[in-house]
Design a protein around this motif. Structure first.
Motif, mmCIF file in Angstrom:
data_model
loop_
_atom_site.group_PDB
_atom_site.id
_atom_site.type_symbol
_atom_site.label_atom_id
_atom_site.label_comp_id
_atom_site.label_asym_id
_atom_site.label_seq_id
_atom_site.Cartn_x
_atom_site.Cartn_y
_atom_site.Cartn_z
ATOM 1 N N ARG A 175 -18.614 27.840 -67.823
ATOM 2 C CA ARG A 175 -18.315 28.383 -66.490
ATOM 3 C C ARG A 175 -17.512 29.676 -66.585
ATOM 4 O O ARG A 175 -17.786 30.654 -65.897
ATOM 5 C CB ARG A 175 -17.547 27.356 -65.658
ATOM 6 N N VAL A 176 -16.514 29.670 -67.461
ATOM 7 C CA VAL A 176 -15.700 30.873 -67.622
ATOM 8 C C VAL A 176 -16.520 32.002 -68.237
ATOM 9 O O VAL A 176 -16.466 33.152 -67.787
ATOM 10 C CB VAL A 176 -14.456 30.571 -68.479
ATOM 11 N N ALA A 177 -17.304 31.680 -69.253
ATOM 12 C CA ALA A 177 -18.106 32.707 -69.922
ATOM 13 C C ALA A 177 -19.154 33.299 -68.986
ATOM 14 O O ALA A 177 -19.390 34.516 -68.984
ATOM 15 C CB ALA A 177 -18.783 32.116 -71.162
ATOM 16 N N ALA A 178 -19.770 32.451 -68.167
ATOM 17 C CA ALA A 178 -20.790 32.945 -67.236
ATOM 18 C C ALA A 178 -20.211 33.955 -66.252
ATOM 19 O O ALA A 178 -20.883 34.917 -65.853
ATOM 20 C CB ALA A 178 -21.421 31.773 -66.482
ATOM 21 N N ALA A 179 -18.956 33.767 -65.886
ATOM 22 C CA ALA A 179 -18.307 34.692 -64.948
ATOM 23 C C ALA A 179 -17.958 36.018 -65.610
ATOM 24 O O ALA A 179 -17.635 36.991 -64.917
ATOM 25 C CB ALA A 179 -17.046 34.049 -64.378
ATOM 26 N N ASP A 180 -18.016 36.079 -66.938
ATOM 27 C CA ASP A 180 -17.665 37.295 -67.676
ATOM 28 C C ASP A 180 -18.858 38.176 -67.996
ATOM 29 O O ASP A 180 -18.700 39.219 -68.630
ATOM 30 C CB ASP A 180 -16.974 36.926 -68.998
ATOM 31 N N ARG A 181 -20.042 37.782 -67.601
ATOM 32 C CA ARG A 181 -21.215 38.606 -67.900
ATOM 33 C C ARG A 181 -21.089 39.980 -67.258
ATOM 34 O O ARG A 181 -20.618 40.109 -66.121
ATOM 35 C CB ARG A 181 -22.481 37.925 -67.372
ATOM 36 N N ARG A 182 -21.531 40.994 -67.973
ATOM 37 C CA ARG A 182 -21.444 42.365 -67.466
ATOM 38 C C ARG A 182 -22.805 42.827 -66.988
ATOM 39 O O ARG A 182 -23.825 42.597 -67.634
ATOM 40 C CB ARG A 182 -20.905 43.295 -68.543
ATOM 41 N N GLU A 183 -22.804 43.487 -65.847
ATOM 42 C CA GLU A 183 -24.035 44.001 -65.263
ATOM 43 C C GLU A 183 -24.133 45.503 -65.517
ATOM 44 O O GLU A 183 -23.116 46.196 -65.637
ATOM 45 C CB GLU A 183 -24.054 43.730 -63.755
ATOM 46 N N PRO A 184 -25.359 46.056 -65.592
ATOM 47 C CA PRO A 184 -25.504 47.501 -65.773
ATOM 48 C C PRO A 184 -24.977 48.251 -64.552
ATOM 49 O O PRO A 184 -24.989 47.736 -63.432
ATOM 50 C CB PRO A 184 -27.012 47.686 -65.946
ATOM 51 N N SER A 185 -24.508 49.463 -64.780
ATOM 52 C CA SER A 185 -24.020 50.297 -63.682
ATOM 53 C C SER A 185 -24.572 51.704 -63.833
ATOM 54 O O SER A 185 -24.730 52.192 -64.955
ATOM 55 C CB SER A 185 -22.490 50.338 -63.669
ATOM 56 N N THR A 186 -24.871 52.344 -62.714
ATOM 57 C CA THR A 186 -25.435 53.692 -62.715
ATOM 58 C C THR A 186 -24.563 54.623 -61.894
ATOM 59 O O THR A 186 -24.187 54.295 -60.773
ATOM 60 C CB THR A 186 -26.875 53.688 -62.161
ATOM 61 N N THR A 187 -24.253 55.778 -62.474
ATOM 62 C CA THR A 187 -23.493 56.822 -61.784
ATOM 63 C C THR A 187 -24.419 58.004 -61.531
ATOM 64 O O THR A 187 -25.129 58.454 -62.442
ATOM 65 C CB THR A 187 -22.292 57.278 -62.638
#
Length: 441
Positions: free
Chosen positions: A98-110
Motif C-alpha cells: 500500500r505504501v509503495a503503490a502510493a509512491d509511484r511516479r507519473e510522467p510530467s510534461t513542461t
C-alpha cells in the motif's frame, strides 16, 4: 556499573561541525574488506559458477550440486510454512505494498513558448538482484522490503541471492517469503561471491543473467563487494551496522526506551544505540532498566557488546532544541521521538531514515509491519540519502521535443553560451538549422 557511556553535551556548541565530530559513531573501515574481496570478484567474473561453488565450499562449508533453487523447494517451503508466520508475512506484504503503490511516479510534461516540451518519464530498471543475508539471524522481512517496492516499480526481472544452509538451500522461511511474493528465481549463494555473480552473471552449467541493480544489506564483505562492483551495476548503498537514536524527555517510559535500544543492539555487536535526553532522571531510570532487561535477553552478550561500544551512549542536552540539533547532526537510520508532543517536533527533524512518533511507534514496528521500508541509510548518510522505495528501482529520462519555432526562440542564447564556453561547434549546430553561421535573426 552503567552499561552505556554518558556524554554531556549541555555546554557543547550546537554547530554542525562540532556535533558531527562529537556524536558517538561506529568506526567502520571497509578498505581491508575491499582489498580482500577484489581478487574474489575478479575470479567470479572470469570463472563464473565454478568459482561460486568453490567459494561456497570454502566459506559456507556447503557442497552444492545446483546454485539455483529448484521451483519444488520454493513451493515446499511455502507449503510447510507455519500458518502464523505466513499470516504475519502476508500482513507485512500488504502494508508495504500500500505504501509503495502510493509512491509511484507519473510522467510530467513542461511546455515552453513555441510548443517546445520536456517530458520527464520514469521507467523500471530491467533486472534487479536482491541480496538477503544469513549470518546471525534469518531475514524473510528483508525479502519483503526489497521485493515489494521493486514489484510496484514494475521491475520485470528479479533474482534473489541468499546463503545456503547445511542442506544446500537458503533458509526455508526466506524461500517461503520469495514464493509468497511470486519470485521464482532464487540462488543459493552468499557473501561477496553472490554480489559478484549478480553483477557479472555466469553460464557455465547454469545460466545467471547479470543484473542492472543490486539491493539488500549484508556484512562488511558484502558491503565491500557492492562498493567494488558499483562501476558495473547500480547499488542501493554501502550500508553500515544498524542504528537507533532516541530523543526522549521526562514523559518517556524508561522501560520502553531501554527495550527499543536493546531491540536494535541485538542485531549486531557493532549496532549503534543512542539516547538523547534533557532529563538526568530519565537517563538514570533507563540505565536501571537496561540492567534488568539486558541480562534477560536471549542475545545478552551481543547486546552488551553493542550498548557498551563507542558507537552507543546516553547524551545529555540542555533542552529539546539542543536535542533536535543532535538528531540532525547524527542523521540516524532510525529516529524515535519519545517526547511530550512528537507531532510538534517531527518537522524539525530534517535528517533521519525513518522517524517514529510516540510511545507506540517503536522501531520494531518499522522493521516488520508499519508499511514503511526498513532498508535505510546508515552512518550519517540520512543527511542526503533515502529509504529504499519505488524510486530506488526507477530510472528517469527526459524527452525533449522542440519544433523550429521553439528552437528559434532560444537559438541566440545557445550560441552565446556555447561561445562563452569555447565550444563554438555547439552553437554552429543550432545556427545552421536557420541558414546562418553566427547569430539567429
Amino acid at each position: 556499573m552503567n552499561l552505556m557511556n554518558r556524554l554531556d553535551f549541555r555546554t557543547t556548541p550546537l554547530d554542525r561541525r562540532t556535533l558531527r565530530s562529537s556524536v558517538p559513531r561506529v568506526s567502520v573501515d571497509i578498505s581491508d574488506a575491499v582489498a580482500a574481496v577484489g581478487p574474489l570478484i575478479t575470479d567470479v567474473r572470469e570463472r563464473g559458477r565454478t568459482a561460486v561453488l568453490e567459494y561456497t565450499r570454502r566459506f559456507d562449508q556447503v557442497e552444492l550440486e545446483s546454485v539455483r533453487v529448484p521451483a519444488e523447494a520454493l513451493g515446499r517451503s511455502l507449503a510447510e510454512l507455519d500458518p502464523n508466520i505466513r499470516a504475519s508475512l502476508e500482513e507485512s506484504i500488504a502494508r508495504a505494498r500500500r505504501v509503495a503503490a502510493a509512491d509511484r511516479r507519473e510522467p510530467s510534461t513542461t511546455e515552453f513558448d513555441g510548443d517546445g516540451t520536456v517530458t520527464t518519464r520514469w521507467l523500471p530498471v530491467d533486472r534487479v538482484g536482491l541480496y538477503v543475508p544469513g549470518g546471525l539471524a534469518v531475514y524473510p522481512s528483508t525479502v519483503v522490503m526489497n521485493v515489494v517496492p521493486a514489484q510496484e516499480a514494475g521491475v520485470p526481472s528479479l533474482a534473489i541471492a541468499s546463503p545456503p544452509q547445511s542442506d544446500g538451500l537458503p533458509h526455508p522461511t526466506v524461500l517461503a517469503a520469495a514464493a509468497l511474493l511470486g519470485v521464482e528465481e532464487v540462488w543459493a549463494m552468499g557473501g561477496a561471491q553472490a554480489i559478484a555473480a549478480l553483477a557479472y552473471g555466469f553460464d557455465d552449467g547454469e545460466d545467471l543473467e547479470p543484473v542492472d541493480l543490486i539491493t539488500g544489506p549484508g556484512n562488511a564483505y558484502v558491503a565491500a563487494a557492492k562498493a567494488t562492483v558499483r562501476s558495473v551495476v547500480g547499488i542501493d548503498s554501502v550500508a553500515g551496522p544498524t542504528e537507533i537514536i532516541i530523543l526522549a524527555d521526562d514523559t518517556a517510559d524508561p522501560g520502553f526506551v531501554a527495550a527499543d535500544l536493546i531491540s536494535q543492539a541485538e542485531h549486531d555487536p557493532l549496532a549503534a544505540a543512542v539516547l538523547v535526553t534533557d532529563s538526568e532522571q530519565l537517563a538514570t531510570a533507563v540505565e536501571s532498566q537496561l540492567a534488568v532487561q539486558v541480562p534477560a535477553a536471549e542475545h545478552a552478550e551481543r547486546i552488551t557488546e553493542a550498548l557498551s561500544g563507542q558507537q552507543s551512549g546516553i547524551i545529555l542536552v540542555a533542552d529539546l532544541d539542543a536535542g533536535v540539533a543532535v538528531l540532525n547532526a547524527y542523521a540516524g537510520e532510525h529516529v524515535e521521538l519519545l517526547v511530550r508532543n512528537p507531532e510538534a517536533v517531527v518537522d524539525r527533524v530534517t535528517s533521519g531514515g525513518s522517524i517514529f512518533l510516540g510511545s507506540h511507534s517503536p522501531v520494531a514496528l518499522g522493521d516488520y509491519c508499519s508499511g514503511s521500508n526498513h532498508v535505510l541509510p546508515t552512518m550519517g548518510t540520512a543527511s542526503h540519502a533515502s529509504a529504499l522505495g519505488v524510486q530506488s528501482f526507477l530510472k528517469g529520462s527526459q524527452i525533449i521535443d522542440y519544433p523550429p519555432e521553439a528552437l528559434h526562440k532560444v537559438a541566440d542564447h545557445i550560441i552565446s553560451l556555447a561561445n562563452e564556453e569555447a565550444l563554438p561547434a555547439h552553437g554552429a549546430a543550432v545556427a545552421m538549422r536557420f541558414g546562418t553561421e553566427e547569430g539567429v535573426r
